[in-house]
Motif scaffolding. Structure first.
Motif, short mmCIF file in Angstrom:
data_model
loop_
_atom_site.label_atom_id
_atom_site.label_comp_id
_atom_site.label_asym_id
_atom_site.label_seq_id
_atom_site.Cartn_x
_atom_site.Cartn_y
_atom_site.Cartn_z
N MET A 123 1.32 7.81 -4.00
CA MET A 123 1.02 8.69 -2.90
C MET A 123 1.67 8.13 -1.63
SD MET A 123 -2.73 9.81 -1.44
CE MET A 123 -3.17 10.72 -2.88
N THR A 124 2.44 8.93 -0.92
CA THR A 124 3.08 8.48 0.31
C THR A 124 2.15 8.68 1.49
OG1 THR A 124 4.04 10.63 0.81
CG2 THR A 124 5.35 9.17 -0.61
N THR A 125 2.49 8.03 2.60
CA THR A 125 1.68 8.15 3.80
C THR A 125 1.56 9.61 4.22
OG1 THR A 125 2.36 5.97 4.51
CG2 THR A 125 1.44 7.39 6.20
N SER A 126 2.63 10.39 4.08
CA SER A 126 2.56 11.79 4.48
C SER A 126 1.60 12.58 3.61
CB SER A 126 3.96 12.43 4.45
OG SER A 126 4.50 12.36 3.15
N GLU A 127 1.33 12.10 2.39
CA GLU A 127 0.38 12.78 1.50
C GLU A 127 -1.04 12.23 1.68
OE1 GLU A 127 2.37 11.61 -2.04
OE2 GLU A 127 3.45 13.49 -2.23
N ARG A 128 -1.19 11.14 2.34
CA ARG A 128 -2.45 10.45 2.54
C ARG A 128 -2.95 10.76 3.94
NH1 ARG A 128 -0.32 5.21 1.29
NH2 ARG A 128 -0.95 5.47 -0.82
N VAL A 129 -4.22 10.93 4.11
CA VAL A 129 -4.79 11.14 5.43
C VAL A 129 -5.34 9.80 5.91
CG1 VAL A 129 -6.54 12.35 6.77
CG2 VAL A 129 -5.36 13.54 4.92
N LEU A 130 -4.69 9.27 6.92
CA LEU A 130 -5.15 8.01 7.48
C LEU A 130 -6.19 8.30 8.54
CD1 LEU A 130 -1.79 6.06 7.95
CD2 LEU A 130 -3.43 5.89 6.08
N THR A 131 -7.19 7.43 8.62
CA THR A 131 -8.23 7.58 9.62
C THR A 131 -8.45 6.24 10.30
OG1 THR A 131 -9.96 7.07 7.99
CG2 THR A 131 -9.42 9.40 8.32
N GLY A 132 -9.22 6.26 11.35
CA GLY A 132 -9.62 5.04 12.02
C GLY A 132 -8.46 4.21 12.52
N GLU A 133 -8.61 2.90 12.34
CA GLU A 133 -7.64 1.95 12.86
C GLU A 133 -6.24 2.16 12.28
OE1 GLU A 133 -7.29 -2.87 13.47
OE2 GLU A 133 -8.57 -2.11 11.87
N ARG A 134 -6.16 2.44 11.00
CA ARG A 134 -4.84 2.66 10.39
C ARG A 134 -4.13 3.86 11.01
NH1 ARG A 134 -4.36 -0.58 5.81
NH2 ARG A 134 -6.35 -1.38 5.10
N ALA A 135 -4.88 4.92 11.25
CA ALA A 135 -4.29 6.10 11.90
C ALA A 135 -3.85 5.76 13.32
CB ALA A 135 -5.30 7.25 11.91
N LEU A 193 -2.97 2.82 14.57
CA LEU A 193 -1.78 1.96 14.54
C LEU A 193 -0.53 2.75 14.19
CD1 LEU A 193 -3.40 -1.12 12.76
CD2 LEU A 193 -2.55 -1.06 15.12
N THR A 194 -0.63 3.58 13.16
CA THR A 194 0.52 4.39 12.73
C THR A 194 0.95 5.35 13.83
OG1 THR A 194 -0.20 4.22 10.44
CG2 THR A 194 1.37 5.96 10.95
N GLN A 195 -0.01 6.03 14.44
CA GLN A 195 0.32 7.02 15.48
C GLN A 195 0.89 6.35 16.73
OE1 GLN A 195 -3.35 9.18 15.92
NE2 GLN A 195 -3.12 10.19 13.94
N THR A 196 0.34 5.21 17.11
CA THR A 196 0.84 4.53 18.31
C THR A 196 2.25 4.00 18.09
OG1 THR A 196 -1.42 3.94 18.93
CG2 THR A 196 0.36 2.70 19.99
N LEU A 197 2.49 3.37 16.97
CA LEU A 197 3.84 2.90 16.67
C LEU A 197 4.80 4.08 16.57
CD1 LEU A 197 5.76 0.57 16.10
CD2 LEU A 197 4.95 0.57 13.72
N GLY A 198 4.37 5.14 15.91
CA GLY A 198 5.20 6.34 15.79
C GLY A 198 5.54 6.96 17.13
N ARG A 199 4.59 6.96 18.04
CA ARG A 199 4.84 7.53 19.36
C ARG A 199 5.93 6.75 20.09
NH1 ARG A 199 0.92 9.71 24.00
NH2 ARG A 199 2.51 9.73 25.60
N HIS A 200 5.86 5.42 20.05
CA HIS A 200 6.87 4.62 20.73
C HIS A 200 8.22 4.70 20.04
CE1 HIS A 200 4.23 3.17 23.80
NE2 HIS A 200 3.33 2.84 22.89
N ARG A 201 8.22 4.80 18.71
CA ARG A 201 9.49 5.04 18.01
C ARG A 201 10.09 6.36 18.48
NH1 ARG A 201 6.65 4.49 12.54
NH2 ARG A 201 6.79 2.31 11.95
N GLY A 202 9.24 7.37 18.63
CA GLY A 202 9.70 8.68 19.08
C GLY A 202 10.31 8.63 20.47
#
Length: 171
Positions: A1-13, A15-24
């Motif tokens: 299962m890839t991250t796009s198929e997985r629903v991340l919540t809490g701290e993992r979400a 971290l992923t969203q914050t890093l993704g925002r700065h990459r963007g």
């Protein structure tokens, strides 16, 4: 299962969203540039926007190897310090962005699966406290800070882009 198929919540979400925002923000800063513009040195340093994309991708990849396997895993292929912040013959902005996207996808997969509390001793280096260890969480916080420093409002990328054509990520 890839991250796009997985629903991340809490701290993992977070971290992923914050890093993704700065990459963007970093990707946004190079939008519409030609390879020549991305390779242009707009300051007295060797730093260029394409080289900045390359540096952030290499840094993220190396730190995530550390998160998985410690200092030995971080080593991988030797760093090319002389060309690490510039585009060299045969490199294109599109190719560097594709490589960055691959690294980002792998990191996002690891954020979804690694134990955030797992810890490894840092490599021996004058800038690290002797005997110190970092958790996976600390590595991710470091990557967020590293990416944010180079991207976004008044980051390195904004300064370089503004010198090319006056564009900025925000405003």
């Amino acid at each position: 299962m890839t991250t796009s198929e997985r629903v991340l919540t809490g701290e993992r979400a977070d971290l992923t969203q914050t890093l993704g925002r700065h990459r963007g923000f970093l990707r946004h800063t190079v939008r519409g540039l030609t390879d020549e513009q991305a390779a242009a040195r707009t300051t007295v340093s060797e730093l260029c926007l394409g080289g900045l994309i390359k540096h952030v991708a290499v840094t993220e990849e190396r730190w995530m190897r550390f998160a998985v396997g410690g200092a030995e895993a971080m080593q991988g292929e030797p760093l090319d310090w002389a060309n690490g912040f510039r585009m060299v013959d045969g490199e294109s902005l599109a190719g560097l962005l594709d490589r960055y996207a691959e690294v980002a996808a792998r990191t996002d997969e690891l954020i979804a699966t690694l134990d955030l509390d797992a810890s490894h001793p840092l490599p021996v280096a004058p800038w690290f406290e002797p005997g110190a260890s970092w958790s996976v969480r600390r590595v991710l916080l470091h990557l967020i800070a590293e990416t944010a420093q180079h991207a976004g409002h008044a980051g390195h990328a904004d300064i370089l882009r503004e010198a090319i054509d006056g564009s900025k990520t925000m405003g």
